[in-house]
Design a protein around this motif. Sequence first.
Motif, short mmCIF file in Angstrom:
data_model
loop_
_atom_site.label_atom_id
_atom_site.label_comp_id
_atom_site.label_asym_id
_atom_site.label_seq_id
_atom_site.Cartn_x
_atom_site.Cartn_y
_atom_site.Cartn_z
N ILE A 136 0.84 -1.20 0.00
CA ILE A 136 0.00 0.00 0.00
C ILE A 136 0.88 1.25 0.00
O ILE A 136 0.60 2.22 -0.71
CB ILE A 136 -0.96 0.01 1.22
N PHE A 137 1.95 1.23 0.80
CA PHE A 137 2.87 2.38 0.82
C PHE A 137 3.57 2.53 -0.51
O PHE A 137 3.80 3.65 -0.97
CB PHE A 137 3.88 2.24 1.96
N VAL A 138 3.94 1.42 -1.16
CA VAL A 138 4.56 1.49 -2.48
C VAL A 138 3.62 2.22 -3.44
O VAL A 138 4.02 3.14 -4.16
CB VAL A 138 4.93 0.09 -3.01
N LYS A 139 2.36 1.80 -3.44
CA LYS A 139 1.37 2.42 -4.32
C LYS A 139 1.16 3.89 -3.98
O LYS A 139 1.23 4.76 -4.86
CB LYS A 139 0.03 1.68 -4.23
N ASP A 140 0.91 4.19 -2.72
CA ASP A 140 0.61 5.56 -2.31
C ASP A 140 1.78 6.50 -2.53
O ASP A 140 1.61 7.63 -3.02
CB ASP A 140 0.15 5.60 -0.86
N LEU A 141 2.98 6.06 -2.18
CA LEU A 141 4.15 6.92 -2.41
C LEU A 141 4.41 7.09 -3.91
O LEU A 141 4.89 8.14 -4.34
CB LEU A 141 5.38 6.36 -1.71
N VAL A 194 2.17 9.88 -4.88
CA VAL A 194 2.75 11.14 -4.39
C VAL A 194 3.88 11.60 -5.31
O VAL A 194 3.95 12.77 -5.69
CB VAL A 194 3.25 10.97 -2.93
N LEU A 195 4.78 10.68 -5.67
CA LEU A 195 5.91 11.04 -6.51
C LEU A 195 5.47 11.45 -7.91
O LEU A 195 6.03 12.38 -8.51
CB LEU A 195 6.92 9.90 -6.56
N GLU A 196 4.48 10.76 -8.45
CA GLU A 196 3.96 11.14 -9.76
C GLU A 196 3.35 12.53 -9.72
O GLU A 196 3.57 13.34 -10.63
CB GLU A 196 2.92 10.12 -10.24
N THR A 197 2.62 12.84 -8.68
CA THR A 197 2.05 14.18 -8.52
C THR A 197 3.15 15.22 -8.40
O THR A 197 3.06 16.31 -8.98
CB THR A 197 1.11 14.22 -7.29
N GLY A 198 4.21 14.88 -7.68
CA GLY A 198 5.36 15.78 -7.57
C GLY A 198 5.98 16.05 -8.93
O GLY A 198 6.33 17.20 -9.25
N ILE A 204 12.73 13.21 0.14
CA ILE A 204 12.54 12.27 1.26
C ILE A 204 11.49 11.22 0.89
O ILE A 204 11.66 10.04 1.20
CB ILE A 204 12.20 13.02 2.56
N ALA A 205 10.44 11.65 0.21
CA ALA A 205 9.43 10.69 -0.26
C ALA A 205 10.05 9.71 -1.25
O ALA A 205 9.71 8.52 -1.23
CB ALA A 205 8.25 11.42 -0.89
N ALA A 206 10.96 10.19 -2.09
CA ALA A 206 11.61 9.31 -3.07
C ALA A 206 12.47 8.25 -2.38
O ALA A 206 12.44 7.07 -2.76
CB ALA A 206 12.46 10.13 -4.04
N VAL A 207 13.19 8.63 -1.36
CA VAL A 207 14.02 7.67 -0.62
C VAL A 207 13.11 6.68 0.12
O VAL A 207 13.36 5.47 0.10
CB VAL A 207 14.97 8.39 0.35
N ALA A 208 12.05 7.18 0.74
CA ALA A 208 11.12 6.29 1.44
C ALA A 208 10.51 5.29 0.46
O ALA A 208 10.41 4.10 0.76
CB ALA A 208 10.02 7.10 2.13
N HIS A 209 10.14 5.76 -0.72
CA HIS A 209 9.58 4.88 -1.74
C HIS A 209 10.56 3.77 -2.11
O HIS A 209 10.17 2.60 -2.23
CB HIS A 209 9.20 5.72 -2.97
N GLN A 210 11.83 4.12 -2.24
CA GLN A 210 12.85 3.12 -2.56
C GLN A 210 12.96 2.07 -1.45
O GLN A 210 13.13 0.88 -1.73
CB GLN A 210 14.20 3.78 -2.82
N MET A 211 12.87 2.49 -0.20
CA MET A 211 12.95 1.54 0.92
C MET A 211 11.74 0.60 0.92
O MET A 211 11.87 -0.60 1.14
CB MET A 211 13.07 2.27 2.25
N PHE A 212 10.56 1.15 0.65
CA PHE A 212 9.37 0.31 0.59
C PHE A 212 9.42 -0.62 -0.62
O PHE A 212 9.02 -1.79 -0.53
CB PHE A 212 8.09 1.16 0.60
N ALA A 239 12.18 -1.81 -1.95
CA ALA A 239 13.16 -2.84 -1.59
C ALA A 239 12.54 -3.88 -0.66
O ALA A 239 12.81 -5.07 -0.78
CB ALA A 239 14.38 -2.20 -0.93
N THR A 240 11.70 -3.43 0.25
CA THR A 240 11.04 -4.35 1.17
C THR A 240 10.09 -5.27 0.41
O THR A 240 10.10 -6.49 0.60
CB THR A 240 10.29 -3.56 2.27
N ALA A 241 9.29 -4.68 -0.47
CA ALA A 241 8.36 -5.47 -1.28
C ALA A 241 9.12 -6.42 -2.20
O ALA A 241 8.74 -7.58 -2.36
CB ALA A 241 7.45 -4.55 -2.09
N GLY A 242 10.20 -5.95 -2.78
CA GLY A 242 10.99 -6.75 -3.69
C GLY A 242 11.64 -7.96 -3.05
O GLY A 242 11.98 -8.93 -3.72
N ARG A 243 11.81 -7.91 -1.75
CA ARG A 243 12.38 -9.04 -1.02
C ARG A 243 11.30 -9.99 -0.52
O ARG A 243 11.56 -10.88 0.28
CB ARG A 243 13.22 -8.54 0.16
N GLY A 244 10.06 -9.77 -0.97
CA GLY A 244 8.98 -10.69 -0.61
C GLY A 244 8.15 -10.28 0.58
O GLY A 244 7.33 -11.06 1.06
#
Length: 79
Positions: free
Chosen positions: A23-28, A31-35, A44-52, A54-59
């Motif tokens: 959900i955070f991947v989608k929502d962020l 946000v980034l597309e709107t930006g 900061i949103a871009a870095v947070a998106h990358q962390m989410f 990475a988390t999703a990508g690891r399953g």
Amino acid sequence: WMLRDRGPRMLQADPEVTSAVDIFVKDLGIVLETGRETQVALPIAAVAHQMFLATAGRGDGRADDSQVIRRYHALNGTR
């Protein structure tokens, strides 16, 4: 509020899912597309998106969003 809410779950190995990482991947992403559309820098949103991502990508996409902490631990070789 977020740390008071997510903080305790960050310490649990398998917390109840109240909001999934995906959900955070989608929502962020929204946000980034709107930006981009409005030409607003959101570093900061871009870095947070990358962390989410990475988390999703690891399953862990279906894990509670508090479990993004797992990627911080992996990056830092902790826990």
